[in-house]
Scaffold this motif. Structure first.
Motif, PDB file in Angstrom:
ATOM      1  N   TRP A   4       0.789  -1.160   0.063  1.00  0.00           N
ATOM      2  CA  TRP A   4      -0.048  -0.028   0.191  1.00  0.00           C
ATOM      3  C   TRP A   4       0.773   1.443   0.107  1.00  0.00           C
ATOM      4  O   TRP A   4       2.145   1.058   0.124  1.00  0.00           O
ATOM      5  CB  TRP A   4      -0.889  -0.171   1.308  1.00  0.00           C
ATOM      6  CG  TRP A   4      -0.373  -0.081   2.449  1.00  0.00           C
ATOM      7  CD1 TRP A   4       0.176   0.995   3.299  1.00  0.00           C
ATOM      8  CD2 TRP A   4       0.313  -1.234   3.218  1.00  0.00           C
ATOM      9  NE1 TRP A   4       0.854   0.658   4.617  1.00  0.00           N
ATOM     10  CE2 TRP A   4       0.935  -0.726   4.535  1.00  0.00           C
ATOM     11  CE3 TRP A   4      -0.003  -2.429   3.115  1.00  0.00           C
ATOM     12  CZ2 TRP A   4       1.379  -1.561   5.332  1.00  0.00           C
ATOM     13  CZ3 TRP A   4       0.612  -3.350   4.009  1.00  0.00           C
ATOM     14  CH2 TRP A   4       1.311  -2.709   5.283  1.00  0.00           C
ATOM     15  N   TYR A   5       0.214   2.492  -0.327  1.00  0.00           N
ATOM     16  CA  TYR A   5       0.936   3.639  -0.157  1.00  0.00           C
ATOM     17  C   TYR A   5       1.118   4.026   1.365  1.00  0.00           C
ATOM     18  O   TYR A   5       0.248   4.018   1.942  1.00  0.00           O
ATOM     19  CB  TYR A   5       0.240   4.635  -1.051  1.00  0.00           C
ATOM     20  CG  TYR A   5       0.431   4.529  -2.443  1.00  0.00           C
ATOM     21  CD1 TYR A   5       1.898   5.134  -3.093  1.00  0.00           C
ATOM     22  CD2 TYR A   5      -0.396   4.064  -3.400  1.00  0.00           C
ATOM     23  CE1 TYR A   5       1.743   4.948  -4.507  1.00  0.00           C
ATOM     24  CE2 TYR A   5      -0.495   3.983  -4.568  1.00  0.00           C
ATOM     25  CZ  TYR A   5       0.932   4.292  -5.323  1.00  0.00           C
ATOM     26  OH  TYR A   5       1.026   4.201  -6.697  1.00  0.00           O
ATOM     27  N   ASP A  18      -0.552   2.637   7.421  1.00  0.00           N
ATOM     28  CA  ASP A  18      -1.687   2.364   6.340  1.00  0.00           C
ATOM     29  C   ASP A  18      -3.041   3.304   6.656  1.00  0.00           C
ATOM     30  O   ASP A  18      -3.760   2.638   7.393  1.00  0.00           O
ATOM     31  CB  ASP A  18      -1.756   0.879   6.209  1.00  0.00           C
ATOM     32  CG  ASP A  18      -2.661   0.449   5.186  1.00  0.00           C
ATOM     33  OD1 ASP A  18      -3.032   1.423   4.219  1.00  0.00           O
ATOM     34  OD2 ASP A  18      -3.178  -0.505   5.046  1.00  0.00           O
ATOM     35  N   ASN A  23      -4.871   2.473   0.502  1.00  0.00           N
ATOM     36  CA  ASN A  23      -4.538   2.776  -0.875  1.00  0.00           C
ATOM     37  C   ASN A  23      -3.797   1.633  -1.215  1.00  0.00           C
ATOM     38  O   ASN A  23      -2.282   1.797  -1.328  1.00  0.00           O
ATOM     39  CB  ASN A  23      -4.010   4.057  -0.832  1.00  0.00           C
ATOM     40  CG  ASN A  23      -3.868   4.664  -2.272  1.00  0.00           C
ATOM     41  OD1 ASN A  23      -4.212   4.096  -3.359  1.00  0.00           O
ATOM     42  ND2 ASN A  23      -3.316   5.922  -2.455  1.00  0.00           N
ATOM     43  N   VAL A  25      -1.751  -1.252  -3.331  1.00  0.00           N
ATOM     44  CA  VAL A  25      -0.635  -1.133  -4.524  1.00  0.00           C
ATOM     45  C   VAL A  25      -0.770  -2.640  -4.991  1.00  0.00           C
ATOM     46  O   VAL A  25      -0.703  -3.528  -4.412  1.00  0.00           O
ATOM     47  CB  VAL A  25       0.768  -0.835  -4.367  1.00  0.00           C
ATOM     48  CG1 VAL A  25       1.504  -0.980  -5.503  1.00  0.00           C
ATOM     49  CG2 VAL A  25       0.608   0.566  -3.487  1.00  0.00           C
ATOM     50  N   ASP A 104       9.878  -0.682   2.377  1.00  0.00           N
ATOM     51  CA  ASP A 104       9.522   0.490   1.680  1.00  0.00           C
ATOM     52  C   ASP A 104      10.175   0.926   0.318  1.00  0.00           C
ATOM     53  O   ASP A 104      11.516   0.786   0.449  1.00  0.00           O
ATOM     54  CB  ASP A 104       9.496   1.854   2.697  1.00  0.00           C
ATOM     55  CG  ASP A 104       8.840   1.611   3.842  1.00  0.00           C
ATOM     56  OD1 ASP A 104       7.665   0.923   3.873  1.00  0.00           O
ATOM     57  OD2 ASP A 104       9.111   2.306   4.603  1.00  0.00           O
ATOM     58  N   GLU A 107       8.453   5.050  -5.222  1.00  0.00           N
ATOM     59  CA  GLU A 107       7.787   4.594  -6.816  1.00  0.00           C
ATOM     60  C   GLU A 107       8.399   5.839  -7.705  1.00  0.00           C
ATOM     61  O   GLU A 107       8.588   6.766  -7.483  1.00  0.00           O
ATOM     62  CB  GLU A 107       6.148   4.813  -6.564  1.00  0.00           C
ATOM     63  CG  GLU A 107       5.551   4.855  -7.814  1.00  0.00           C
ATOM     64  CD  GLU A 107       4.095   4.985  -7.842  1.00  0.00           C
ATOM     65  OE1 GLU A 107       3.210   4.104  -8.017  1.00  0.00           O
ATOM     66  OE2 GLU A 107       3.682   6.084  -7.172  1.00  0.00           O
ATOM     67  N   ALA A 112       6.620   8.724  -4.096  1.00  0.00           N
ATOM     68  CA  ALA A 112       5.830   8.252  -3.210  1.00  0.00           C
ATOM     69  C   ALA A 112       6.419   6.980  -2.789  1.00  0.00           C
ATOM     70  O   ALA A 112       6.914   5.980  -3.387  1.00  0.00           O
ATOM     71  CB  ALA A 112       4.417   7.899  -3.716  1.00  0.00           C
ATOM     72  N   TRP A 113       6.184   6.746  -1.197  1.00  0.00           N
ATOM     73  CA  TRP A 113       6.613   5.418  -0.781  1.00  0.00           C
ATOM     74  C   TRP A 113       5.583   4.525  -0.723  1.00  0.00           C
ATOM     75  O   TRP A 113       4.414   4.581  -0.613  1.00  0.00           O
ATOM     76  CB  TRP A 113       7.005   5.672   0.820  1.00  0.00           C
ATOM     77  CG  TRP A 113       8.234   6.127   1.220  1.00  0.00           C
ATOM     78  CD1 TRP A 113       8.403   7.376   1.631  1.00  0.00           C
ATOM     79  CD2 TRP A 113       9.478   5.568   0.880  1.00  0.00           C
ATOM     80  NE1 TRP A 113       9.863   7.727   1.816  1.00  0.00           N
ATOM     81  CE2 TRP A 113      10.510   6.589   1.556  1.00  0.00           C
ATOM     82  CE3 TRP A 113      10.026   4.611   0.469  1.00  0.00           C
ATOM     83  CZ2 TRP A 113      11.969   6.439   1.539  1.00  0.00           C
ATOM     84  CZ3 TRP A 113      11.443   4.424   0.258  1.00  0.00           C
ATOM     85  CH2 TRP A 113      12.291   5.169   0.832  1.00  0.00           C
ATOM     86  N   ILE A 114       6.074   3.218  -1.295  1.00  0.00           N
ATOM     87  CA  ILE A 114       5.060   1.933  -1.188  1.00  0.00           C
ATOM     88  C   ILE A 114       5.539   0.944  -0.264  1.00  0.00           C
ATOM     89  O   ILE A 114       6.897   0.806  -0.156  1.00  0.00           O
ATOM     90  CB  ILE A 114       5.182   1.351  -2.574  1.00  0.00           C
ATOM     91  CG1 ILE A 114       4.516   2.111  -3.613  1.00  0.00           C
ATOM     92  CG2 ILE A 114       4.347  -0.001  -2.578  1.00  0.00           C
ATOM     93  CD1 ILE A 114       4.609   1.877  -5.042  1.00  0.00           C
TER      94      ILE A 114
END
Length: 180
Positions: A4-5, A18, A23, A25, A104, A107, A112-114
């Protein structure tokens, strides 16, 4: 493996981060970043890991116990270092034998971190040049099998001006369609 983001809210790195609603991924979105995730049952994992090592030409491996008991007095410094945003010049393959934590990944091109939640049986393949970091979950313990193409090496290059022009970083960005 769930992804997730990352919510970017204050709080300990080992919290899920979260935000509601989540959100998520997808594995397809991770594949566009050249991040590969597999699930291999821990019981009898050796044969499948050996197949992957042969397929990807990995000749060396070791294990690391990232816990207070496993790292001793170096624990606090190591945990801070693992959570520092960095990249490697080699592909990184990690298989979770026990415990849990979060990898993490940045992206591209959004930056952005996933967040990927890892648990026993998860195998994560990160491409050379991708920015990433590791945080333990609330159990504060993860036992990982690490695979290497040649001799074990763990050189982390913390994000900065030098990493932005690193050939592996540039190659990674090109591989995901970012940059010239």
């Amino acid at each position: 493996m769930r992804a997730w983001y990352f919510d970017n809210l204050p709080g300990a790195p080992g919290l899920p981060h979260d935000s509601p609603p989540s959100n998520p991924v997808t594995s397809e979105a991770l594949a566009t970043l050249n991040v590969r995730c597999l699930s291999i049952p821990v019981e009898g994992y050796e044969a499948k890991i050996n197949d992957i090592a042969r397929e990807r030409d990995y000749k060396s491996r070791d294990t690391i116990d990232i816990s207070r008991a496993g790292l001793g007095e170096a624990y606090e410094a190591k945990i801070k270092g693992f959570f520092q945003e960095h990249m490697h010049e080699d592909e990184e393959i990690r298989y979770v034998l026990s415990g849990g934590g979060y990898f993490d990944v940045r992206e591209a091109p959004t930056d952005a971190w996933i967040r990927l939640a890892l648990e026993p049986g998860d195998l994560l393949v990160l491409p050379a040049g991708i920015y990433h970091r590791l945080a333990l979950d609330d159990a504060e313990s993860i036992h990982l099998l690490r695979l290497f193409q040649n001799e074990p090496k763990w050189t982390a290059y913390n994000r900065g001006p030098d990493t932005e022009v690193n050939p592996e970083r540039i190659g990674y960005l090109r591989s995901v369609g970012v940059g010239a």
